[in-house]
Enzyme design. Sequence first.
Site, PDB file in Angstrom:
ATOM      1  CG  HIS A  31      43.445  48.944  32.647  1.00 22.33           C
ATOM      2  ND1 HIS A  31      42.971  48.723  33.916  1.00 22.33           N
ATOM      3  CD2 HIS A  31      44.304  47.931  32.398  1.00 22.33           C
ATOM      4  CE1 HIS A  31      43.531  47.629  34.420  1.00 22.33           C
ATOM      5  NE2 HIS A  31      44.339  47.127  33.516  1.00 22.33           N
ATOM      6  CG  ASP A  78      40.174  47.455  37.690  1.00 23.07           C
ATOM      7  OD1 ASP A  78      40.816  48.334  37.083  1.00 23.07           O
ATOM      8  OD2 ASP A  78      39.708  47.607  38.832  1.00 23.07           O
TER       9      ASP A  78
END
Length: 541
Positions: free
Chosen positions: A514, A518
């Site tokens: 992450h 995204d």
Amino acid sequence: MAIVVNMPRLSDTMEEGTVAAWLKKVGDKIEEGDILAEIETDKATMEFESFNEGTLLHIGVQEGETTKVDELLAIIGDEGEDISGILNGGGASTEGVKEEKTEKDVTPSAVEESKETQTVSQELPEGVIVVTMPRLSDTMEEGTVATWLKNVGDTVEEGDILAEIETDKATMEFESFQSGTLLEIGLKEGESAKVDELLAIIGPAGTDVSGVAANFSASSDAPKKEEAPKTETKVDAPKATPSKKETKAPTPTPVTENGRVYVSPLAKKLADEKGINLTKIQGSGENGRIIKRDIENYEPAAGAAAVGKFVPSGQEDFDEVSNSQMRKAIAKSLTKSKFSAPHYYLAVEFDMDNAIGFRSQFNSIPDTKISFNDIVVKACALALKAHPQVNSQWFDDKMRLNNHVHIGVAVAVPDGLVVPVVRFANEQSLPQIGAEVKELAGKARNKKLTPDEMSGSTFTVSNLGMFGIDYFTSIINQPNSAILSVGAIVQKPVVKNGEIVVGNTMKLTLACDHRTVDGATGAQFLQTLKGYIENPVTMLV
């Protein structure tokens, strides 16, 4: 002139190596370029060639043994040359000794280490035993003396508790494996030392050991193997230390409180093996503690050898297998990835009917054979070009968006998992990808992959479909930002054009970091991947 050959660094992450096989033996003639041994690294088993000529005079690491990079591996020199000065730090001179260097690694000279050892090494007085800080847990690197239970001048018997040592996990009793007089204490209560550093010295009463203690302390940076002998520090069963009040309670019999019997670890192990009830034994150790000799000399009354002890019909059994260098490297890298990269997962299911037909037609071409995995690799490569964020890598001070696509293909081998790399996969045809994957997988299973063939990936594909696994998740191969887990093609009812028909589907799971990818970015990549896999003819356009 003797040449010291050290364990070479054969990969960028290699910290230690195991000798898989020696191809030369002591006394053999060595020519420059001869293969000395096969070395198992954290990535592969590789051939190690000599860069010097001479006679193999000494082998320092036997087959199956492991040593760290830059530690002594072998010595090459003139036939009949005296190398005792190199091996024991005394006697023959080591002046002029030089060290073998490889193209892959330039290691520090062993001559200075040998000279350091000569300045501190001495012959121990007869009967003197050097006791070093023991390793009382698998992660222990140093210990602190919480309490000394013996003083300088005290008589020490085998099995007596010398001290309470505070480790990284608990405060534990350390018992002596030798008998004699405690001549020297190297650490005061509350002081710490690394594992294998001087803790105490035991020997005949009145022996002067001041020189031994001083030299041992002065040689803390010298190779430990060249120093004074050390006592065995194996602990059979780690246990928390009782309070000082309990330990020193004056009583001639085994002290019990809350059902606990004070017994040395070695004595407890022997009692368990012999099925002896410890509550029936009078301890002869310090403060009534049961020690080894009490178990060995115990003679139970008739019919009372195992009072109240249940003897089961089964037997616990297990096999222990030493961790290979590859297994250690996998554990280290995946643990780092799992606990440093914030993983999240995106799961999809693709229609594989067109892919099945496409593969069948493609393989009808003479001398052509591609797999579904080849289709996935090619599709990923094309999709990554369209989504460079997924083809990125995370570093502490920057993010790298790769314009090239090098795809790592996870391959299972007996020792674990290796990830050979298909370079510029987006520019290769399906048959080229298939041939390269097959070749790399073969090398992986034969432990013939080179470090270059396992480095540089920008994305990884892990496929367990051939094992019947329809869904799983993978740990990201850092510094990459993502890894794709590919399941089996499953025949199942699906809805097409409003009707339930028999279809073929495949589940895929994308694990993303992450910090770089995204959720929306990962989802868009999977949409592009879906277009290629469900309509593979578009990859040929």
